[in-house]
Design an enzyme around this catalytic site. Sequence first.
Site, short mmCIF file in Angstrom:
data_model
loop_
_atom_site.label_atom_id
_atom_site.label_comp_id
_atom_site.label_asym_id
_atom_site.label_seq_id
_atom_site.Cartn_x
_atom_site.Cartn_y
_atom_site.Cartn_z
N PHE A 12 0.82 -1.22 0.00
CA PHE A 12 0.00 0.00 0.00
C PHE A 12 0.86 1.28 0.00
O PHE A 12 0.87 2.05 -0.97
CB PHE A 12 -0.93 -0.07 1.22
CG PHE A 12 -1.59 1.21 1.63
CD1 PHE A 12 -2.09 2.08 0.68
CD2 PHE A 12 -1.72 1.53 2.98
CE1 PHE A 12 -2.72 3.27 1.06
CE2 PHE A 12 -2.34 2.69 3.37
CZ PHE A 12 -2.83 3.56 2.41
N ILE A 13 1.61 1.49 1.05
CA ILE A 13 2.36 2.75 1.15
C ILE A 13 3.56 2.73 0.20
O ILE A 13 3.86 3.72 -0.48
CB ILE A 13 2.78 3.01 2.62
CG1 ILE A 13 1.53 3.06 3.51
CG2 ILE A 13 3.58 4.31 2.73
CD1 ILE A 13 1.80 3.13 5.00
N ASP A 31 9.62 -7.28 -3.04
CA ASP A 31 8.36 -7.54 -2.34
C ASP A 31 8.01 -9.00 -2.58
O ASP A 31 8.12 -9.49 -3.71
CB ASP A 31 7.26 -6.62 -2.91
CG ASP A 31 6.05 -6.53 -2.00
OD1 ASP A 31 5.64 -5.41 -1.67
OD2 ASP A 31 5.51 -7.59 -1.63
N ALA A 75 9.08 -3.16 3.96
CA ALA A 75 8.69 -4.58 4.01
C ALA A 75 8.42 -4.97 5.46
O ALA A 75 9.22 -4.67 6.35
CB ALA A 75 9.81 -5.45 3.45
N TYR A 144 4.64 -7.66 17.17
CA TYR A 144 4.73 -6.65 16.10
C TYR A 144 5.32 -5.34 16.64
O TYR A 144 6.27 -4.79 16.09
CB TYR A 144 3.34 -6.40 15.53
CG TYR A 144 3.26 -5.29 14.52
CD1 TYR A 144 3.68 -5.48 13.21
CD2 TYR A 144 2.76 -4.04 14.87
CE1 TYR A 144 3.61 -4.46 12.28
CE2 TYR A 144 2.67 -3.01 13.94
CZ TYR A 144 3.10 -3.23 12.65
OH TYR A 144 3.02 -2.21 11.73
N ASN A 173 -2.77 6.10 11.42
CA ASN A 173 -3.72 5.33 10.58
C ASN A 173 -3.74 5.86 9.15
O ASN A 173 -4.49 6.79 8.84
CB ASN A 173 -5.11 5.37 11.22
CG ASN A 173 -5.14 4.56 12.51
OD1 ASN A 173 -4.60 4.98 13.53
ND2 ASN A 173 -5.73 3.39 12.45
N ARG A 212 -9.31 7.95 15.91
CA ARG A 212 -8.02 7.67 15.28
C ARG A 212 -7.52 8.93 14.58
O ARG A 212 -8.31 9.82 14.24
CB ARG A 212 -8.16 6.56 14.22
CG ARG A 212 -8.49 5.17 14.77
CD ARG A 212 -7.35 4.58 15.59
NE ARG A 212 -7.63 3.23 16.04
CZ ARG A 212 -8.25 2.90 17.17
NH1 ARG A 212 -8.70 3.83 17.98
NH2 ARG A 212 -8.41 1.63 17.49
N ARG A 270 -13.36 -4.85 19.82
CA ARG A 270 -12.35 -5.85 19.50
C ARG A 270 -11.34 -5.90 20.65
O ARG A 270 -10.95 -4.86 21.19
CB ARG A 270 -11.65 -5.43 18.20
CG ARG A 270 -11.06 -6.56 17.46
CD ARG A 270 -11.09 -6.37 15.96
NE ARG A 270 -10.18 -5.36 15.44
CZ ARG A 270 -9.97 -5.20 14.14
NH1 ARG A 270 -10.58 -5.94 13.24
NH2 ARG A 270 -9.14 -4.28 13.72
C1 UD2 Z 1 -3.63 0.25 13.92
C2 UD2 Z 1 -2.85 -0.66 13.01
C3 UD2 Z 1 -2.35 -1.85 13.78
C4 UD2 Z 1 -1.59 -1.41 15.02
C5 UD2 Z 1 -2.48 -0.51 15.86
C6 UD2 Z 1 -1.72 0.05 17.05
C7 UD2 Z 1 -3.71 -0.50 10.76
C8 UD2 Z 1 -4.53 -1.18 9.72
N1 UD2 Z 1 -3.68 -1.14 11.94
O1 UD2 Z 1 -4.78 -0.42 14.37
O2 UD2 Z 1 -1.51 -2.59 12.93
O3 UD2 Z 1 -0.43 -0.74 14.61
O4 UD2 Z 1 -2.89 0.61 15.07
O5 UD2 Z 1 -2.55 0.83 17.82
O6 UD2 Z 1 -3.09 0.51 10.55
N2 UD2 Z 1 -12.72 -1.62 12.94
C9 UD2 Z 1 -14.05 -1.95 12.78
N3 UD2 Z 1 -14.36 -2.85 11.80
C10 UD2 Z 1 -13.45 -3.43 10.97
C11 UD2 Z 1 -12.08 -3.06 11.14
C12 UD2 Z 1 -11.75 -2.16 12.14
O7 UD2 Z 1 -14.92 -1.48 13.51
O8 UD2 Z 1 -13.81 -4.22 10.09
C13 UD2 Z 1 -12.36 -0.67 14.00
C14 UD2 Z 1 -11.31 -1.21 14.94
O9 UD2 Z 1 -11.87 -2.02 15.94
C15 UD2 Z 1 -10.67 0.07 15.45
C16 UD2 Z 1 -10.81 1.04 14.27
O10 UD2 Z 1 -11.79 0.47 13.41
O11 UD2 Z 1 -11.37 0.56 16.55
C17 UD2 Z 1 -9.52 1.19 13.49
O12 UD2 Z 1 -9.05 -0.10 13.15
P1 UD2 Z 1 -7.73 -0.35 12.28
O13 UD2 Z 1 -7.46 -1.80 12.31
O14 UD2 Z 1 -7.87 0.30 10.95
O15 UD2 Z 1 -6.60 0.48 13.01
P2 UD2 Z 1 -6.08 0.42 14.52
O16 UD2 Z 1 -5.78 1.83 14.89
O17 UD2 Z 1 -7.00 -0.30 15.43
#
Ligand code: UD2
Length: 309
Positions: A12-13, A31, A75, A144, A173, A212, A270
């Site tokens: 992606f990035i 990649d 990567a 991670y 994000n 976020r 979650r």
């Molecule tokens: C981000 C990173 C993760 C980790 C984390 C650290 C991404 C994709 N993920 O997670 O790798 O670094 O930060 O804090 O950048 N959600 C829904 N439905 C879905 C998917 C997500 O409701 O189908 C919610 C999820 O529960 C969260 C929010 O959306 O509250 C953002 O989720 P995310 O996975 O995009 O990013 P994040 O910040 O949780």
Amino acid sequence: MAKVLITGGAGFIGSNLAHALVDNNEITIVDDLSMGKKKNIEDIDVKFYEHDVCDHEFMHQLLSKNKFDYIYYLAAVSSVADSVVRPLETHQVNQESVLDTLEYIRVNKLPIKRFLFTSSAAVYGNLPDFPKKETSHVQPLTPYAIDKYASERFTIDYGHLYDLPTVAVRFFNVYGPRQNPDSPYSGVLSIITKCMKNNKPFILYGDGSQTRDFVYVGDVVNALIKISTETKESTVYNIADGGETPLIDVIHTYEDISGIKLNINYKENRNGDITKSKADITKLKGIGFEPSWPLRSGLKKYWDYYSKL
Ligand code: UD2
């Protein structure tokens, strides 16, 4: 023309970075296509190796043959959940391969102009200090985050100890074109975009009040280029927008832009989800960077791209 290596450049990035750099640079991409896609880079003129960065011999040969000016290390196994299931394997990618590359550069005195490592806001964990500054305490809670933090420190300390021109960044994000929506742990906006386009239900974990710091990938790419070419210090920068938006507000804005009502299924929070996230980007602004894609314009650009695919 500078010689540029982007590991994870079909992702992606990385692929967005390759598109931004390709006109004025000679780009090589490594990649393994575990998350990246060949179609992300098929319309640009780059040298592409479908290869795992954990193949040290391969990487050594590539590095010594090419004498890259800039190395952008993107990567990674970017799924936190995957790192919990396979800590040792993901460690090979997220830390060992980075250290091996740094070490090869050091021992062989390769003449790089900059090595940039991409870390994550995950290193901040769940501590209360807010917004997150680069000097905030870290709390890496998963394999991670541990690997990202360690690799970030190796990167920075190779700068201090051995005088290598290194720098690291922490992504918040990131969203935008070419983000892969195919895993349940993909960025939430890529999942929402796919659900909207295909008229599929979206599972919202929690009530949508979680916040976020969403940053458009175009801003991320500009920040990466600015940091790697216009700064000298071996240090770490947050890359974010500096704003904080509840997920439900993002959804409403996106519905407004696309003209499509998202079909939402509410589920329990979650496990391990953080309730609030926001970056302090004073340090990034200090080098003359300003985000140019507020959420609404970034979402519009993303929707324009995705709805035409
Ligand atoms: C981000 C990173 C993760 C980790 C984390 C650290 C991404 C994709 N993920 O997670 O790798 O670094 O930060 O804090 O950048 N959600 C829904 N439905 C879905 C998917 C997500 O409701 O189908 C919610 C999820 O529960 C969260 C929010 O959306 O509250 C953002 O989720 P995310 O996975 O995009 O990013 P994040 O910040 O949780």
